[in-house]
Design an enzyme around this catalytic site. Structure first.
Site, PDB file in Angstrom:
ATOM      1  CD  GLU A 250      -3.108  -0.274   2.401  1.00  0.00           C
ATOM      2  OE1 GLU A 250      -4.151  -1.098   2.273  1.00  0.00           O
ATOM      3  OE2 GLU A 250      -2.404   0.201   3.458  1.00  0.00           O
ATOM      4  CE  LYS A 252       5.791   4.689   6.431  1.00  0.00           C
ATOM      5  NZ  LYS A 252       5.598   6.140   6.911  1.00  0.00           N
ATOM      6  NE  ARG A 257      -2.270   4.747  12.655  1.00  0.00           N
ATOM      7  CZ  ARG A 257      -1.777   3.637  12.676  1.00  0.00           C
ATOM      8  NH1 ARG A 257      -0.398   3.486  12.521  1.00  0.00           N
ATOM      9  NH2 ARG A 257      -2.373   2.413  12.413  1.00  0.00           N
TER      10      ARG A 257
END
Ligand code: ATP
Length: 589
Positions: A250, A252, A257
């Site tokens: 995936e 990054k 976050r």
């Protein structure tokens, strides 16, 4: 419950440096605590009133504490200041001063945990005018009723100087022994903590319902789940080997976050450290409100700075402008963001944390109403190092930091609060920084979106390769153009449109419009990277890879003095890559 029970336990805990002894004392304290107050006692032992994610702090400055102590002890402020200078410990000073106090305990009441907690709670929640006076009255009231020993611990608690060293993990050990039935139940209790981040609620459940209660412990919306973290490896072969030959890779994303919690219209965002950051990102809150097809959900995403006109990602530094309390509205327009979601942990009453990743991902895709601003993370299933490396280069070029490779086995659960081998990050250990501008040839363009409808959104740019007299694409650039630039470019380039790609242009990308090589623009980029897409210096560093310029920006300088053949040539870009290759220190990871 008498507050002195807590104060005595603190005294014992303070007197030891051994973790096991500390745990024993804590076990005694928890056993002696009535169930109704156990959550409060747990918070207090950590110098808190609530779990961290509530963001409620007692916030008593030393100055105010001294004033309250002056009032409660009858000593003068200057004496207290002097004593404090000597001891360096406001708790000890409080204990000494109250011990000297003249016998006035006639009117004082015995302190209970309930009363202490409620008073501290009031103290933490006062705001507005008169706050200082009210806080001072509440604190001096408590100190007046306190014994010297109690005062020492009260003062340390409110000023944030408890320093007993009782870590979350020690509390979990103590709860397992006191109420779980033994140390071996610790893992289950820890899981409850990892999915709630609330030691108080965990303590309540285990004290009241025992380990059976903990086994039924549920994820709850608005209680953040402690994040799952990734291990790190440096080579695609090693990564694939760890996953038995196959995994998903995936992007990054290089942002912040965010763990989003939603019930109906109410949305809260938590940071990596589980702080409530909803106020920082009202635009993200709205996106989730509008684009999530679920009544209740908890999902994780990376929040990334983007250029709305081109859809390109922007460097992490731009997102940093969003870390502010004031001027949020202006920052929203100046530094817009998109969310790239990579996990779904809970949806409409269903806890997904124990389900394998492919299932969580499937559910995630069904509840996101697709939109430019909220999307699932770009991913690919890979089973050979070559594909993984290509995907990695693509991610870097797009503005990401690398890849997070994830297990797709049946055991690929969401490991809340753990760093494990189910997720492996793959970042670069090198970086080729650009210090100089380059002059690139415009060979194609992509239609604009948003404000740029009717003009070009991004230009496809190329270097010149004198060896075979070709133009090799090196980047796609949509940043740095003013409205006037765009209008001028559109008009000028109209005259150079060709129906299909010029035979001297080497490109794997399909532009919306092709031009004959004519216009040269000055571009400043952040770095030169390997690229599976762009054609400059193809195969020179690695078979199947060319070079690309990351985060390109038009400087405003039209190099009308240069013909396309005078543009920066492919070898120069290769030289830049080689010369500026820098090892990134371990510290960056
Ligand atoms: P860590 O979070 O592992 O302690 P760190 O804070 O240094 O380390 P990184 O090493 O950059 O962070 O890697 C992990 C972070 O990558 C995650 O916390 C998350 O914010 C981010 N990230 C970006 N894209 C993804 C993705 N697709 N899946 C998971 N995490 C992602």
């Amino acid at each position: 419950m008498d507050y002195v029970v807590i104060a005595d336990a603190y005294e014992r805990i303070e007197g030891t440096t051994k973790r096991l002894e500390m745990t024993d004392y804590l076990v005694d304290l928890l056993k002696n605590t009535p169930k109704e107050v156990i959550s409060r006692v747990v918070y207090l032992t950590q110098g808190k009133l609530y779990p961290d994610f509530e963001g409620i702090e007692m916030g008593v400055a030393e100055k105010l504490a001294i004033k309250a102590l002056t009032r409660a002890s009858g000593s003068s402020e200057s004496i207290i200041q002097k004593e404090l200078q000597k001891s360096g410990d406001i708790g000890k000073t409080a204990e000494q001063q109250l011990a000297k106090r003249k016998q006035s305990t006639f009117f004082s009441k015995k302190l209970t945990v309930e009363h202490v907690y409620e008073t501290l709670d009031k103290l933490a929640k006062t705001s507005g005018s008169g706050t200082v006076d009210l806080k001072m009255a509440l604190l001096s009231g408590l100190l007046t009723d306190a014994s010297p020993k109690e005062a020492k611990w009260l003062i340390r608690t409110v000023t944030g100087n408890l320093r007993l060293g009782i870590a979350d993990m020690t509390v979990l050990d103590a709860l397992a022994i006191a109420y779980g039935g033994g140390k071996e139940t610790r893992e289950k209790i820890e899981r409850a903590y990892n999915i709630s981040s609330d030691l108080g609620r965990v303590a309540n459940v285990v004290a009241d319902l025992g380990i059976e209660g903990i086994e039924k412990f549920q994820v709850m919306v608005f209680e953040p789940i402690r994040p799952m973290l990734a291990e790190r490896l440096g080579a695609p072969e090693e990564i694939l080997e760890k996953f038995g030959g196959k995994c998903i890779a995936e992007y990054k994303y290089d942002g912040e976050r965010v763990q989003a919690h939603k019930t109906g219209n109410k949305v809260k965002l938590f940071s990596r450290r589980l702080e409530n950051i909803s106020n920082q990102y009202p635009d993200a809150v709205n996106l989730i409100r509008e684009q999530l097809d679920a009544k209740e959900a908890i999902f994780e995403a990376e929040c990334v700075a983007v250029d709305l006109e081109t859809g390109d990602m922007r460097p992490f530094q731009e997102l940093m402008h969003r870390r502010r309390k004031y001027g949020v509205e202006a920052a929203i327009t100046q530094y817009p963001i998109s969310l790239f979601s990579f996990d779904l942990l809970y949806v409409d009453g269903e806890d997904l944390t124990k389900q394998p990743l492919p299932q969580r991902r499937k559910r995630l895709q069904t509840i996101i109403k697709l939109n430019d601003r909220l999307k699932p993370a770009t991913q690919k299933t890979v089973n050979n190092p070559r594909d993984l490396e290509d995907f990695f280069e693509e991610a870097i070029e797009e503005g990401c930091e690398g890849l997070i490779c994830k297990s797709i086995s049946k055991d690929s659960v969401y490991q809340a609060g753990n760093r494990g081998w189910l997720w492996i990050k793959y970042k670069r250990d090198y970086k080729s920084e650009m210090t100089d501008t380059v002059d690139l040839v415009v060979v194609g363009a992509f239609h604009g979106r948003g404000k740029r409808v009717g003009t070009y959104g991004a230009l496809l740019l190329a270097t010149y390769n004198p060896e075979d007299d070709t133009f090799e694409t090196v980047t796609k650039c949509g940043t740095g153009f003013t409205d006037a630039n765009l209008a001028k470019l559109y008009e000028t380039l109209q005259r150079h449109i060709v129906p299909r790609k010029n035979s001297r242009v080497k490109s794997t990308l399909e532009a919306d419009v092709w031009f004959e090589p004519y216009m040269v623009l000055e571009i400043l980029g952040a770095e030169v990277t390997l690229s599976p897409i762009h054609m400059t210096a193809m195969d020179a560093i690695r078979k199947g890879s060319g070079l690309a310029i990351r985060f390109p920006r038009f400087t405003g300088n039209y190099r009308t003095d240069k013909s396309p053949q005078d543009a920066t040539n492919s070898k120069e870009v290769l030289g830049m890559y080689n010369a500026q290759l820098k090892k990134i220190g371990e510290t960056l990871f």
